[in-house]
Structure formats: structure tokens, C-alpha cells
Scaffold this active site. Structure first.
Site, short mmCIF file in Angstrom:
data_model
loop_
_atom_site.label_atom_id
_atom_site.label_comp_id
_atom_site.label_asym_id
_atom_site.label_seq_id
_atom_site.Cartn_x
_atom_site.Cartn_y
_atom_site.Cartn_z
N TYR A 121 20.31 20.29 27.61
CA TYR A 121 20.18 18.87 27.30
C TYR A 121 19.29 18.64 26.07
O TYR A 121 18.41 19.42 25.75
CB TYR A 121 19.58 18.09 28.47
CG TYR A 121 20.47 17.93 29.67
CD1 TYR A 121 21.82 18.29 29.64
CD2 TYR A 121 19.97 17.41 30.85
CE1 TYR A 121 22.63 18.13 30.75
CE2 TYR A 121 20.78 17.25 31.97
CZ TYR A 121 22.10 17.62 31.92
OH TYR A 121 22.89 17.47 33.03
N SER A 137 26.46 10.61 36.83
CA SER A 137 27.35 9.56 36.34
C SER A 137 27.69 8.55 37.42
O SER A 137 28.85 8.25 37.67
CB SER A 137 28.64 10.15 35.77
OG SER A 137 29.38 9.18 35.06
#
Length: 328
Positions: free
Chosen positions: A53, A216
Site C-alpha cells: 500500500y 470495500s
């Protein structure tokens, strides 16, 4: 803040997990520090990151991979808050251009864990998650590597991410044969607009009492509300616009229904997940402190049976669990 055991472990994690995928790319370090300060202040005790990330998930330092862990590490060093949080990161994605700079080989797991510890400026990772299944590495090798890290005190729990139901079952069987605890949690894509998890993954998690951390939860922005404007400024604009067009009628009904019950669409999407007893916690990945504060509202929203029924009508699932969903 509400807390829940992570699967069958004795570990208590907050019902919202702070996701740091945006740190280093869409969120600068100063803002990231403010978000982490606010999250801890609000009682969020679980921070989720990954070695890859911080930029495009590509083995190129100039593009920023590893930045998220580095930002979290500098925050931990500055604030001294390491023992106040459950720190989760991941292994699997390419972290270099060499043939062994990815996957779940014992070679890569050891090197990736050491690199993450260095970036995070800590001596242990609380939840070390396999970012994807590695069909080229036998479970005997994976559990040997994870077991060694546990014995060395470098990781405490092992989790998975993006596993199929049968992957979870296999992982648990292989762990039990080695007298290991196995998976503490699975991190999966799950939200109102994508309920495929209900077919086989959720039943597997329930059977093995493995926690479910949801990534998500608002469909990469699809369920955020104001969908005609929602793709602007986002990372996957073209993809999101395609999904908006695909689900336009449902989105219109969903937005109208959220107005009817007086809650924002993103908050309802999070609250819907929190009503599922299999869900340990959804991940909120704010780019700003304001977005984090909005997410916290979901903890106080109670959805009635009638509201849940209406949401099922707007966003129907796969018809139940496998095989009943399709066999009879």
C-alpha cells in the site's frame, strides 16, 4: 466504540477497522496522522495496512509501494501508541522485480515480514494476513513459515484475504494437522452491491469460527451517495462509472430509500454489514478526518427488520448459501 472477538480468538477488535490504503497516495502524511489520532480517540483499536500500500500496487519505489506502512510506523514512533492498537498488515504482492519477491514461499514470507517490521518500526505484527492464495506453494511450507514467525514473536495471529471457501477449509485442515491454530480471520470484498461471499465463504467462516473483516464496504464508492458525482477524483474512475451505469436503477432506489429513512447511503452500507453476525468489522478507508467521522455514525444506526428486507429487495443476494442457492 463497540468491540468484538476476532473469530474464535480472545482478541477484541473494534467494530470498525481503520484502513490505510490511501496513506501515501491519496492522503498525505500530515492528514494520515490526524486520521490515526482521531481513530484512536474514537476507540478504533485495529489498523489495517499492507506492504504494497501507498501507491500503485507495483514493485517500484518511485511509485510509493511500502509508504503506507512507513507512515503508520512513523506515527507509532512519534506517538508511542503501539500497545494501544491491533496492527494488521499483509504479505503476497510483488515487492520487487525478482522471481522470489512475491507469493507465499517461506523465503518470501520471512523476508516480507522482516521488511514490514522495519517499515512499521515495531518488533511484532498482531495480524499477518496472506493477501491472496498462492496455488504454487504447498500449505506445509506456508504454515511452517508462519509457525516460525509466531515462535520468534514476530507475528501473533495469521489471517487470509481474498480466499475462496474451499481455500479457508483447506488452510484450517492443514493447520490442524500441524497442531496449529490456523486462520484467525479472512478479509474479503463484501457489500450490498456484491454479495457473492454469501454463497460459500461466509458459511465456511461460520463453520470454522473465523472472523470476517470486510474491505470495500461501500463498493469502492458506488454506495457513497450522489453517484453521478462519485467517480470524480477517484482512483478507478472509468471502472466506477461503468458500475454506476450497470446499477443505476438500483442506485436510484437505494439513494431514495436512504433519504426516506434519514441516513446517508455510505452510513447505511456500513450499518448493514454491522448487522451481520458473521462480520467482525468493515474497514473504513478515509481520505480525510471528516470521512472517518461520517463512518463512525454507522455504529449508532439500528436497521429494523423491515429496513433490512427493503435493502434485500434493492440489492438481492445470490439466493442463499450454496448449494441451496442454485441446486434446489
Amino acid at each position: 466504540m463497540q468491540y468484538k472477538n476476532l473469530g474464535r480468538t480472545g482478541l477484541k477488535v473494534s467494530r470498525l477497522v481503520l484502513g490505510t490504503m490511501n496513506f501515501g497516495e491519496l492522503t498525505d502524511e500530515k492528514t494520515a496522522f490526524k486520521i490515526m489520532d482521531r481513530a484512536l480517540e474514537a476507540g478504533i483499536n485495529t489498523f489495517d495496512t499492507a506492504d504494497v500500500y501507498g501507491g500503485p500496487q507495483s514493485p517500484d519505489m518511485e511509485k510509493g509501494y511500502g509508504k503506507s506502512e512507513e507512515i503508520v510506523g512513523r506515527w507509532l514512533a512519534k506517538t508511542g501508541n503501539r500497545d494501544k492498537i491491533v496492527l494488521a498488515t499483509k504479505v503476497y504482492q510483488p515487492m520487487g522485480t525478482g522471481p522470489n519477491d512475491r507469493g507465499l514461499s517461506a523465503y518470501h514470507i520471512r523476508r516480507a515480514a522482516e521488511a514490514s517490521l522495519k517499515r512499521l518500526q515495531t518488533d511484532h505484527i498482531d495480524l499477518y494476513q496472506m493477501h491472496h492464495i498462492d496455488s504454487n506453494t504447498p500449505w506445509a511450507e506456508v504454515w511452517q513459515a508462519m509457525g516460525q514467525l509466531i515462535r520468534e514473536g514476530k507475528i501473533t495471529y495469521v489471517g487470509s484475504s481474498n480466499f475462496a471457501g474451499w481455500n479457508i477449509a483447506t488452510a484450517q485442515k492443514e493447520a490442524e494437522e500441524r497442531h496449529m491454530f490456523g486462520l484467525a480471520s479472512e478479509q474479503s470484498l463484501y457489500n450490498l452491491s456484491n454479495r457473492a461471499l454469501e454463497l460459500e465463504v461466509i458459511p465456511a467462516l461460520r463453520y470454522y469460527n473465523v472472523g470476517l473483516i470486510v474491505w470495500s464496504p461501500i463498493g469502492m464508492g458506488l454506495l457513497a451517495g450522489d453517484f453521478d458525482e462519485s467517480s470524480k477524483g477517484r482512483r478507478h474512475t472509468a471502472d466506477l462509472e461503468n458500475r454506476i451505469q450497470q446499477h443505476r436503477k438500483q442506485l436510484e432506489k437505494y439513494q431514495d430509500f436512504c433519504k426516506e429513512i434519514g441516513e446517508e447511503p455510505s452510513v447505511v452500507a456500513l450499518a448493514w454489514l454491522l448487522h451481520n453476525p458473521v462480520v467482525t468489522a468493515p474497514i473504513t478507508g478515509p481520505r480525510t478526518v471528516e470521512q472517518l467521522d461520517k463512518s463512525l455514525r454507522a455504529l449508532d444506526v439500528k436497521l429494523s427488520d423491515d429496513v433490512l428486507k427493503r435493502l434485500d429487495e434493492i440489492w438481492p443476494g445470490p439466493g442463499g448459501e450454496a448449494p441451496k442457492a442454485y441446486a434446489w
